[in-house]
Design a protein around this motif. Sequence first.
Motif, mmCIF file in Angstrom:
data_model
loop_
_atom_site.group_PDB
_atom_site.id
_atom_site.type_symbol
_atom_site.label_atom_id
_atom_site.label_comp_id
_atom_site.label_asym_id
_atom_site.label_seq_id
_atom_site.Cartn_x
_atom_site.Cartn_y
_atom_site.Cartn_z
ATOM 1 N N ALA A 1 48.783 36.724 46.857
ATOM 2 C CA ALA A 1 47.535 37.379 47.367
ATOM 3 C C ALA A 1 47.486 38.259 48.541
ATOM 4 N N ASP B 1 47.672 42.390 49.028
ATOM 5 C CA ASP B 1 46.535 43.393 48.592
ATOM 6 C C ASP B 1 45.559 42.788 49.626
ATOM 7 N N ILE B 2 45.433 41.357 50.175
ATOM 8 C CA ILE B 2 44.550 41.013 50.911
ATOM 9 C C ILE B 2 44.887 40.465 52.214
ATOM 10 N N ARG C 1 38.698 31.572 51.039
ATOM 11 C CA ARG C 1 39.225 30.467 50.347
ATOM 12 C C ARG C 1 38.163 29.305 50.796
ATOM 13 N N GLN D 1 35.552 40.824 54.871
ATOM 14 C CA GLN D 1 35.766 41.072 53.397
ATOM 15 C C GLN D 1 36.098 42.758 53.426
ATOM 16 N N TRP E 1 37.044 46.937 46.914
ATOM 17 C CA TRP E 1 38.066 45.979 46.130
ATOM 18 C C TRP E 1 38.704 46.618 44.875
ATOM 19 N N ILE F 1 42.569 46.294 44.964
ATOM 20 C CA ILE F 1 43.186 44.862 45.029
ATOM 21 C C ILE F 1 43.435 44.365 43.534
ATOM 22 N N TRP G 1 44.988 42.282 40.037
ATOM 23 C CA TRP G 1 44.537 41.069 39.490
ATOM 24 C C TRP G 1 45.285 39.956 40.039
ATOM 25 N N LEU H 1 44.003 38.780 43.255
ATOM 26 C CA LEU H 1 42.974 38.023 42.910
ATOM 27 C C LEU H 1 43.197 36.629 42.403
ATOM 28 N N LEU I 1 44.371 34.384 45.358
ATOM 29 C CA LEU I 1 42.751 34.090 45.862
ATOM 30 C C LEU I 1 42.092 32.774 45.290
ATOM 31 N N ALA I 2 41.919 33.186 43.778
ATOM 32 C CA ALA I 2 41.631 31.918 43.131
ATOM 33 C C ALA I 2 42.026 30.670 43.041
#
Length: 285
Positions: A27, A30-31, A40, A198, A202, A205, A207, A210, A213-214
């Motif tokens: 994650a 890119d984040i 989270r 944030q 986006w 960023i 997948w 992401l 993060l999920a």
Amino acid sequence: MDRTAGWINGFLGVLIFSGSLPATRIAILDIDPMFLTVARAAIAGVLGALLLILFRQRLPERGDVLPLFVVALGVVVGFPLLTALALRGMTSAHAIVFVGLLPLATAIFAVLRGGERPRGLFWLFSISGSAIVAGYALGQGSSSSAYGDGLMLAAILVCGLGYAEGARLSRKLGGWQVICWALVLSLPLMLPLALATQPASWEGIGWRALAGLAYVSLFSMLIGFVFWYRGLAQGGTAAVGQLQLLQPFFGLALAAMVAHETVGWGMVATAAAVVLCVAGAKRFA
């Protein structure tokens, strides 16, 4: 039967938590790490609130509110935030030195807050397991500062307290209810911070980030705690908490599969020694 179920639930919780490090590594490509930390908790908090509403859970009693704040301070806000700040000035290998102390801290708070009384040999196996994990991490080479070490030590203390307090509440409220209420209590802080930090866009960023993060939002922050708190409540906080000694090695194994990192024989041998310590702690808890 409850103790066996406790160890199974605790083990499932540790397996889920073990995916946090590989997911975080993906994650943060890119984040921003700070946004990841608050996002989270905010995402899990919204999901927790929906679960509580869907299953029509009653509000906690007045006497449960302060312990729930302690849980939120320890596992929702304190540990993720303090470790994120500490990792700015230290390697992940050095952080494992302190993570190896988490089962011992959990056991101490289980005695202080939960009234548990493990036998003498339990402490021998618990301390030995922590020493093995810390020794392995130090052997990998690391660097840090006194400031970073202080942050990690504070993170371990608040997390151990949060684990023990959550396990105690789980016997009354239920495992998933405890983590959901703790997430909801932290939501007024975490949601505004997530909105404020944030990304401006986006589009850049990927997948994979992401997906990371999920995972840390859904599994590390919510589902993992459902199994973990239930396991601690069923099998005993001090005893089941020793399963955390295996988490760094599960995490490294997952990192090897996800990021194609090398797993040496030293790690395998150290993990085997830790398994023996966990078995000994279980026997004498």
